[in-house]
Scaffold this motif. Structure first.
Motif, PDB file in Angstrom:
ATOM      1  N   ARG A   1       0.803  -1.221   0.000  1.00 51.18           N
ATOM      2  CA  ARG A   1       0.000   0.000   0.000  1.00 51.18           C
ATOM      3  C   ARG A   1       0.839   1.276   0.000  1.00 51.18           C
ATOM      4  N   HIS A   2       2.005   1.198  -0.563  1.00 50.68           N
ATOM      5  CA  HIS A   2       2.875   2.367  -0.670  1.00 50.68           C
ATOM      6  C   HIS A   2       2.954   2.784  -2.135  1.00 50.68           C
ATOM      7  N   PRO A   3       2.315   3.892  -2.516  1.00 55.08           N
ATOM      8  CA  PRO A   3       2.289   4.293  -3.927  1.00 55.08           C
ATOM      9  C   PRO A   3       3.678   4.516  -4.514  1.00 55.08           C
ATOM     10  N   GLU A   4       4.643   4.805  -3.651  1.00 59.24           N
ATOM     11  CA  GLU A   4       5.997   5.030  -4.165  1.00 59.24           C
ATOM     12  C   GLU A   4       6.713   3.709  -4.468  1.00 59.24           C
ATOM     13  N   ARG A   5       6.102   2.586  -4.070  1.00 56.36           N
ATOM     14  CA  ARG A   5       6.679   1.265  -4.351  1.00 56.36           C
ATOM     15  C   ARG A   5       5.628   0.353  -4.978  1.00 56.36           C
ATOM     16  N   PRO A   6       5.266   0.572  -6.238  1.00 53.64           N
ATOM     17  CA  PRO A   6       4.256  -0.278  -6.877  1.00 53.64           C
ATOM     18  C   PRO A   6       4.787  -1.699  -7.104  1.00 53.64           C
ATOM     19  N   ASN A   7       3.880  -2.628  -7.280  1.00 52.49           N
ATOM     20  CA  ASN A   7       4.231  -4.013  -7.588  1.00 52.49           C
ATOM     21  C   ASN A   7       4.614  -4.158  -9.050  1.00 52.49           C
TER      22      ASN A   7
END
Length: 121
Positions: free
Chosen positions: A32-38
């Motif tokens: 849930r961290h937008p700066e670390r997408p899957n």
């Protein structure tokens, strides 16, 4: 009626394989961290009865464009949401009789190459 007689020439499969994009997706707290997408791997296959092609190709550019557009979108909870979008794009061509899509989160668990879903409709 014999099902084989419905499509005596079989199917043609138009596919896009191994597309890679990054999407903010998942239920786990660490997703849930937008700066670390899957990192997401995407495969799509569209099946058309060979006798329904009429000499025209099945264009997979729409599939590619849709997947490329996922980068930077708002967070998505589950892969099934993206799979449904992708299936809708596959069936945009009325000749498509069946489609298969597979979505794999490539770095979700350290002990696995990936985790994901596959839908055939």
């Amino acid at each position: 009626m014999d099902p084989i007689s419905l499509f005596p020439r079989g199917y043609v499969c138009s596919r896009v394989m191994g597309m890679e994009t990054e999407v903010a997706i998942g239920l786990h707290p660490w997703e849930r961290h937008p700066e670390r997408p899957n990192r997401l791997l995407v495969d799509a296959e569209m099946f058309v009865a060979a006798d329904a092609l009429g000499g025209a190709i099945v264009d997979y550019d729409g599939v590619r464009d849709l997947v490329r557009g996922w980068r930077g979108r708002p967070h998505v909870e589950v892969l099934e949401t993206l799979a449904e979008e992708l299936l809708a794009e596959c069936f945009r061509d009325a000749r498509v009789a069946a489609a298969r899509v597979a979505l794999t989160k490539a770095q979700i668990f350290p002990e696995a190459r990936g985790a994901g879903i596959e839908v055939f409709r």
